[in-house]
Scaffold this motif. Structure first.
Motif, short mmCIF file in Angstrom:
data_model
loop_
_atom_site.label_atom_id
_atom_site.label_comp_id
_atom_site.label_asym_id
_atom_site.label_seq_id
_atom_site.Cartn_x
_atom_site.Cartn_y
_atom_site.Cartn_z
N LEU A 286 0.83 -1.21 0.00
CA LEU A 286 0.00 0.00 0.00
C LEU A 286 0.86 1.26 0.00
O LEU A 286 0.62 2.20 -0.76
N ARG A 287 1.89 1.28 0.86
CA ARG A 287 2.73 2.49 0.93
C ARG A 287 3.55 2.63 -0.34
O ARG A 287 3.83 3.76 -0.77
N LEU A 288 3.93 1.51 -0.99
CA LEU A 288 4.67 1.61 -2.24
C LEU A 288 3.79 2.22 -3.33
O LEU A 288 4.23 3.12 -4.05
N GLU A 289 2.56 1.75 -3.46
CA GLU A 289 1.64 2.34 -4.43
C GLU A 289 1.43 3.84 -4.16
O GLU A 289 1.27 4.63 -5.09
N ALA A 290 1.43 4.21 -2.90
CA ALA A 290 1.25 5.62 -2.52
C ALA A 290 2.51 6.44 -2.72
O ALA A 290 2.51 7.66 -2.49
N GLY A 291 3.61 5.80 -3.13
CA GLY A 291 4.86 6.50 -3.38
C GLY A 291 5.52 7.03 -2.12
O GLY A 291 6.28 7.99 -2.17
N LEU A 292 5.25 6.38 -0.98
CA LEU A 292 5.78 6.85 0.30
C LEU A 292 7.10 6.15 0.60
O LEU A 292 7.17 4.92 0.56
N PRO A 293 8.14 6.89 0.93
CA PRO A 293 9.45 6.28 1.13
C PRO A 293 9.53 5.50 2.44
O PRO A 293 8.88 5.83 3.42
N LEU A 294 10.36 4.48 2.41
CA LEU A 294 10.57 3.60 3.56
C LEU A 294 11.97 3.83 4.11
O LEU A 294 12.97 3.65 3.40
N TYR A 295 12.05 4.25 5.39
CA TYR A 295 13.37 4.54 5.95
C TYR A 295 14.21 3.26 6.01
O TYR A 295 13.73 2.18 6.36
N GLY A 296 15.50 3.40 5.70
CA GLY A 296 16.40 2.26 5.64
C GLY A 296 16.46 1.65 4.27
O GLY A 296 17.31 0.78 4.01
N HIS A 297 15.61 2.11 3.36
CA HIS A 297 15.57 1.58 2.00
C HIS A 297 15.55 2.75 1.00
O HIS A 297 16.50 2.93 0.26
N ASP A 298 14.50 3.55 1.00
CA ASP A 298 14.43 4.72 0.13
C ASP A 298 15.07 5.95 0.77
O ASP A 298 15.32 6.94 0.09
N LEU A 299 15.27 5.89 2.07
CA LEU A 299 15.89 6.99 2.82
C LEU A 299 16.97 6.43 3.72
O LEU A 299 16.79 5.36 4.32
N ASP A 300 18.09 7.15 3.83
CA ASP A 300 19.12 6.81 4.80
C ASP A 300 20.02 8.02 4.99
O ASP A 300 19.75 9.10 4.44
N ALA A 301 21.09 7.85 5.74
CA ALA A 301 21.94 8.98 6.08
C ALA A 301 22.72 9.53 4.89
O ALA A 301 23.30 10.62 4.99
#
Length: 407
Positions: free
Chosen positions: A259-274
């Protein structure tokens, strides 16, 4: 915010029996519903009940019920509040703002803000929600929800910033329940009429079963919905009452991720990191105007430069022909040169096709750009598309103000 990425989900489809896993206040409900439990962030959590695709589609058409108690809810509060709500809010915001890029001081009573915890270079350490209490709630307090996998480090960082002027109180012993989908507001209206009047990214306090529940109109699916912080003593009763509604079905981490992937919402540790800045991640909106003008947030020099000149890479959405490309798959230009990497990918039940998020050079990021992905040695066509893949359905226009504690 944090969900279960597809490649991890596939590795943990077998039910786990580990006795050393943490249990949320809703563990017994999951066992009774014969959920398939997995080890996620040290908790025994349901990956699915009847099936990921069925649960995903039910959430899009009606209302899905999620246990997200593994997340990191907490409160930060002044040690010596004056009782003047605005003055105390300014004081607590002054302590927290040096860590994030959002305008926390500008929050109105009951308002929730998505923001980013940044390091000194502008890299993202976590994405989180910070809320100002509704009118009538505690003065000089903020309600914070961070990601499960980073909560210990986040809370240590926040605690150090507070020093002796304020304290952080974790709420790990409570349950976090999310109800998401087009029927969510109707369901909540029958149970908590106050909460159904909230607008997106606002919260209120309501009574249930003799306990006070903190409920926000927010979520991680792209659908309208609510997230509730519930004392453990009332969590099971609330879950059972919601699950008994014919419009509601329990949903596991598997569908939460799709659901969050379809919504284009980033996942910390994967689409977002330091290594990722807010501008690269497409989260420039989280850098509030007042903070940009003051340039008083971590990594401001880099972030403001990227905002003006453009970053070297950006997060994109992809439609992929053929099998889904998982995290780590190479993104290629039309000539076959590697230009980026997939950070989240999977099958979209709503679209009936493979979709993915990833990073590529900015000049290759325009919607319609033809690219390729490399999957198990095989090249598959891909096209850059705008995100979200499925339109968001948040309710933003309620004229009703957030309300204080229920009687």
């Amino acid at each position: 915010m944090h969900a279960l990425p597809p490649h991890v989900r596939n590795e943990f489809m077998a039910e786990r029996q580990d006795t050393d896993l943490l249990r949320t206040p809703l563990y017994d409900q999951h066992v009774a519903a014969k959920a398939r439990l997995v080890d996620f962030a040290g908790y025994a959590l349901p990956v699915q009940y009847e099936g990921i695709i069925a649960e995903h589609k039910w959430t899009r058409q009606s209302a899905g019920l999620f246990d997200v108690s593994h997340m990191g809810p907490a409160f930060v509060a002044l040690g010596s509040p004056t009782g003047d709500a605005d003055q105390d809010h300014h004081a607590i915001s002054t302590l927290v703002e040096p860590l994030v890029c959002g305008d926390i001081a500008g929050l109105k009573p009951g308002q929730v803000r998505y923001t980013l915890l940044l390091d000194e270079t502008g890299g993202i350490l976590d994405d989180l929600m910070i809320a100002r209490p509704p009118a009538g709630d505690a003065s000089g307090m903020l309600y914070i929800v961070v990601n499960a996998a980073t909560k210990d480090a986040d809370f240590e960082r926040i605690g150090k910033a507070l020093g002796a002027a304020a304290k952080l109180e974790r709420a790990d012993d409570q349950a976090l329940i999310a109800l998401q989908g087009p029927s969510a507001a109707e369901v909540i209206a029958d149970l908590m009429p106050q909460a159904a009047q909230l607008s997106f990214m606002n919260h209120a306090l309501v009574s249930f079963d003799g306990e006070v529940i903190r409920i926000a109109r927010s979520g991680y699916t792209g659908e309208d919905g609510f997230e509730m912080l519930v004392p453990a003593s009332a969590a099971g009763a609330l879950w059972d009452q919601l699950a008994a509604d014919e419009r509601v079905k329990p949903v596991g981490l598997g569908a939460r991720d799709s659901l969050r992937l379809e919504a284009g919402l980033p996942l910390y540790g994967h689409d977002l990191d330091a290594t990722t800045s807010p501008i690269e991640a497409g989260l420039g909106f989280a850098v509030s105007k007042r903070r940009r003008e003051a340039a008083d947030f971590p990594g401001a020099e880099r972030i403001l430069r990227e905002r003006t000149e453009g970053p070297e890479r950006v997060r994109i959405g992809l439609h992929i022909e053929g099998a889904p490309a998982r995290e780590g798959a190479e993104i290629l230009d039309p000539e076959g040169n590697k230009i980026g990497v997939v950070t989240s990918g999977g099958f979209s039940p709503s679209l009936g096709r493979a979709i993915a998020l990833g990073f590529v050079p900015e000049h290759m990021s325009d919607p319609g750009t033809a690219l390729q992905v490399l999957l198990r040695g095989r090249v598959q066509p891909a096209t850059v598309v705008e995100t979200p893949f499925v339109p968001h359905r948040y309710v933003r226009n309620s004229k009703t103000k957030p309300q204080g504690p229920a009687a």
